[in-house]
Design an enzyme around this catalytic site. Structure first.
Site, PDB file in Angstrom:
ATOM      1  N   TYR A 231     -24.661 -34.792  -8.411  1.00 33.75           N
ATOM      2  CA  TYR A 231     -25.198 -34.024  -9.536  1.00 33.75           C
ATOM      3  C   TYR A 231     -24.095 -33.493 -10.453  1.00 33.75           C
ATOM      4  O   TYR A 231     -24.367 -33.004 -11.546  1.00 33.75           O
ATOM      5  CB  TYR A 231     -26.049 -32.852  -9.042  1.00 33.75           C
ATOM      6  CG  TYR A 231     -27.335 -33.273  -8.341  1.00 33.75           C
ATOM      7  CD1 TYR A 231     -27.912 -34.513  -8.587  1.00 33.75           C
ATOM      8  CD2 TYR A 231     -27.965 -32.445  -7.444  1.00 33.75           C
ATOM      9  CE1 TYR A 231     -29.072 -34.908  -7.953  1.00 33.75           C
ATOM     10  CE2 TYR A 231     -29.139 -32.831  -6.800  1.00 33.75           C
ATOM     11  CZ  TYR A 231     -29.681 -34.065  -7.055  1.00 33.75           C
ATOM     12  OH  TYR A 231     -30.841 -34.450  -6.438  1.00 33.75           O
TER      13      TYR A 231
ATOM     14  N   ASP B 292     -31.308 -41.859   5.738  1.00 36.35           N
ATOM     15  CA  ASP B 292     -32.631 -42.486   5.688  1.00 36.35           C
ATOM     16  C   ASP B 292     -33.310 -42.419   7.052  1.00 36.35           C
ATOM     17  O   ASP B 292     -34.501 -42.106   7.162  1.00 36.35           O
ATOM     18  CB  ASP B 292     -32.566 -43.927   5.152  1.00 36.35           C
ATOM     19  CG  ASP B 292     -31.485 -44.760   5.809  1.00 36.35           C
ATOM     20  OD1 ASP B 292     -30.610 -44.198   6.505  1.00 36.35           O
ATOM     21  OD2 ASP B 292     -31.499 -45.997   5.650  1.00 36.35           O
TER      22      ASP B 292
ATOM     23  N   LYS C 201     -24.687 -41.479   4.413  1.00 33.43           N
ATOM     24  CA  LYS C 201     -24.915 -42.917   4.474  1.00 33.43           C
ATOM     25  C   LYS C 201     -23.543 -43.576   4.619  1.00 33.43           C
ATOM     26  O   LYS C 201     -23.080 -44.302   3.725  1.00 33.43           O
ATOM     27  CB  LYS C 201     -25.636 -43.401   3.216  1.00 33.43           C
ATOM     28  CG  LYS C 201     -27.053 -42.884   3.077  1.00 33.43           C
ATOM     29  CD  LYS C 201     -28.107 -43.774   3.687  1.00 33.43           C
ATOM     30  CE  LYS C 201     -28.200 -45.131   3.052  1.00 33.43           C
ATOM     31  NZ  LYS C 201     -29.059 -46.042   3.845  1.00 33.43           N
TER      32      LYS C 201
ATOM     33  N   ASP D 112     -36.921 -30.876   0.768  1.00 22.46           N
ATOM     34  CA  ASP D 112     -38.286 -30.877   0.233  1.00 22.46           C
ATOM     35  C   ASP D 112     -39.254 -31.519   1.220  1.00 22.46           C
ATOM     36  O   ASP D 112     -40.381 -31.051   1.400  1.00 22.46           O
ATOM     37  CB  ASP D 112     -38.350 -31.637  -1.104  1.00 22.46           C
ATOM     38  CG  ASP D 112     -38.141 -30.698  -2.285  1.00 22.46           C
ATOM     39  OD1 ASP D 112     -37.553 -29.614  -2.069  1.00 22.46           O
ATOM     40  OD2 ASP D 112     -38.562 -31.044  -3.400  1.00 22.46           O
TER      41      ASP D 112
ATOM     42  N   ASP E 242     -31.308 -32.285  -1.135  1.00 20.70           N
ATOM     43  CA  ASP E 242     -32.411 -32.021  -2.053  1.00 20.70           C
ATOM     44  C   ASP E 242     -33.678 -32.714  -1.537  1.00 20.70           C
ATOM     45  O   ASP E 242     -34.753 -32.111  -1.421  1.00 20.70           O
ATOM     46  CB  ASP E 242     -32.011 -32.589  -3.432  1.00 20.70           C
ATOM     47  CG  ASP E 242     -32.850 -32.006  -4.555  1.00 20.70           C
ATOM     48  OD1 ASP E 242     -33.731 -31.184  -4.273  1.00 20.70           O
ATOM     49  OD2 ASP E 242     -32.620 -32.393  -5.718  1.00 20.70           O
TER      50      ASP E 242
END
Ligand code: NAD
Length: 369
Positions: free
Chosen positions: A142, A225, A192, A253, A249
């Site tokens: 970001y 993942d 990852k 959620d 993020d």
């Protein structure tokens, strides 16, 4: 010694409504437990823009840097949708996070037994769930450069860059290990590393910090993942999850939805320790200003109340009092008290925001009996 200090920034929409209930609880601690706080209040978001033409006045920013903890309600609303990006209410919140350098974002996903049927997952998968996701908040994709939309040949290209320095990874890893030591002593780090160099470095640095400083804490690694899958399959296997800004993020959620309503989710954003050893800290509910129900007494104040419980635990070293407050919330829910967002069972009449706050205070009283 002076009392610990709190700056309240209630903000917009339901922010002031839910914060009013936290103020009742702060007063309760002063009256009934002789735990007194020096509380000041100021403006953030749309209400600050209305008064000062900016969503966060410099004086408010300076106050936030000085206090032991900032409690924030929510910012934003349709009235401000057409403002220039630079003065939108959310910019006030982003400025606080950035200038206080709040790099470690703690998002608990806790499922109270009484609400287990509100989750989209089966009761036995979520009942009693109590995990925390630690998301790196001030770096990563970001913020990384280069970024932007450029033109190459005859087409546009969108660019963002994932970038992490060793020290950025190390400080959020330490924050997760410290947190685990106060809980069930387990950290799972997610990245990852199979496809991203920043993930390889992330795994290396977390492992080094663990070996050198936190070998008493159990550490595991998971690809993000696979972590998302495990969060839905059997979330109770986790205690503390530490991960980068983007994966955090998404994962936080997803974890939030394990627990039911947005009105139940607290958060803490922590920075480096100040001179008194306490971390710079901002506590806020995960939800926004909920313009659709603002001013109607319908908002659930529990997310904001639980954010204050986090402040008791992480800023004021009052873990027992944080437990007391969380148990008071649990009791109220077990007694069947529900705000409108928690309806679903037959024959339940919702209580107002203020009635929910009063019930929590009654449960706090009962905890002293
Ligand atoms: P929102 O979280 O405000 O509301 C989403 C839905 O959840 C709404 O239906 C709302 O009524 C409900 N809800 C939220 N909190 C609740 C509570 N405590 N009790 C009962 N119901 C609750 O998200 P949104 O509608 O996408 O955004 C509204 C405004 O809030 C926008 O201006 C947005 O930019 C802002 N926002 C601010 C923050 C923040 O201050 N940290 C976070 C998200 C959104």
């Amino acid at each position: 010694m002076s009392n610990p200090s709190i700056l309240i920034l209630a903000g917009d929409g339901i922010g002031p409504e839910v914060m009013a209930e936290v103020k009742k609880i702060i007063n309760w601690y002063g009256d009934k437990r002789s735990i007194k706080f020096d509380v000041s209040e100021d403006l953030v978001g749309g209400c600050a823009y209305d008064k000062h033409g900016t969503p966060l006045h410099d004086d408010t920013m300076a106050k936030a840097q000085e206090v032991d903890a900032v409690l924030l309600g929510a910012v934003g609303g349709p009235k401000y949708d057409d403002l220039d990006f630079s003065v939108k209410p959310e910019r006030g919140l982003l400025r606080l996070r950035k200038e206080m350098d709040l790099y470690s974002n703690l998002r608990p996903a806790q499922c109270f037994d009484a609400l287990a049927d509100f989750s989209s997952l089966k009761r036995d998968v979520v009942a009693g769930l109590d995990i925390v996701i630690v998301r790196e908040l001030t770096s990563g994709i970001y913020f990384g450069e280069p970024r932007g939309i450029i033109t190459e040949g005859n087409e546009r290209v969108g660019i963002n860059t994932q970038r992490y320095t060793e020290s950025e990874i190390a400080r959020v890893a330490r924050s997760a290990f410290e947190l685990a030591r106060r809980r069930n002593n387990k950290v799972c780090s997610m990245e990852k590393a199979n496809v991203m160099e920043s993930g390889i470095l992330w795994r290396q640095v977390v492992t080094e910090i663990h070996q050198k400083e936190y070998s008493d804490v159990e550490l595991s690694h998971m690809y993000a993942d696979a972590g998302a899958m495990q969060l839905c399959r059997w979330p109770k296997q986790f205690d503390v999850i530490v991960t980068d800004n983007l994966f955090g993020d998404l994962l936080s959620d997803a974890a939030a939805m394990l627990t039911g309503s947005l009105g139940m989710l607290p958060s803490a954003s922590l920075g480096a320790p100040m001179a008194n050893g306490r971390p710079k800290a901002l506590y806020e509910p995960v939800h926004g200003s909920a313009p659709d129900i603002a001013g109607q007494g319908k908002a659930n104040p529990i997310a904001c109340v639980l954010s204050f419980a986090m402040a008791l635990r992480y800023s004021f070293d009052l873990g027992d009092e944080a437990d007391r407050l969380e148990k008071a919330v649990e009791k109220v829910l077990a007694d069947g008290v529900r705000t409108a967002d928690l309806l679903g069972e037959e024959g339940v009449t919702p209580v107002s925001t203020s009635e929910m706050g009063d019930k929590i205070v009654e449960a706090l009283d009962a905890s002293l009996a």
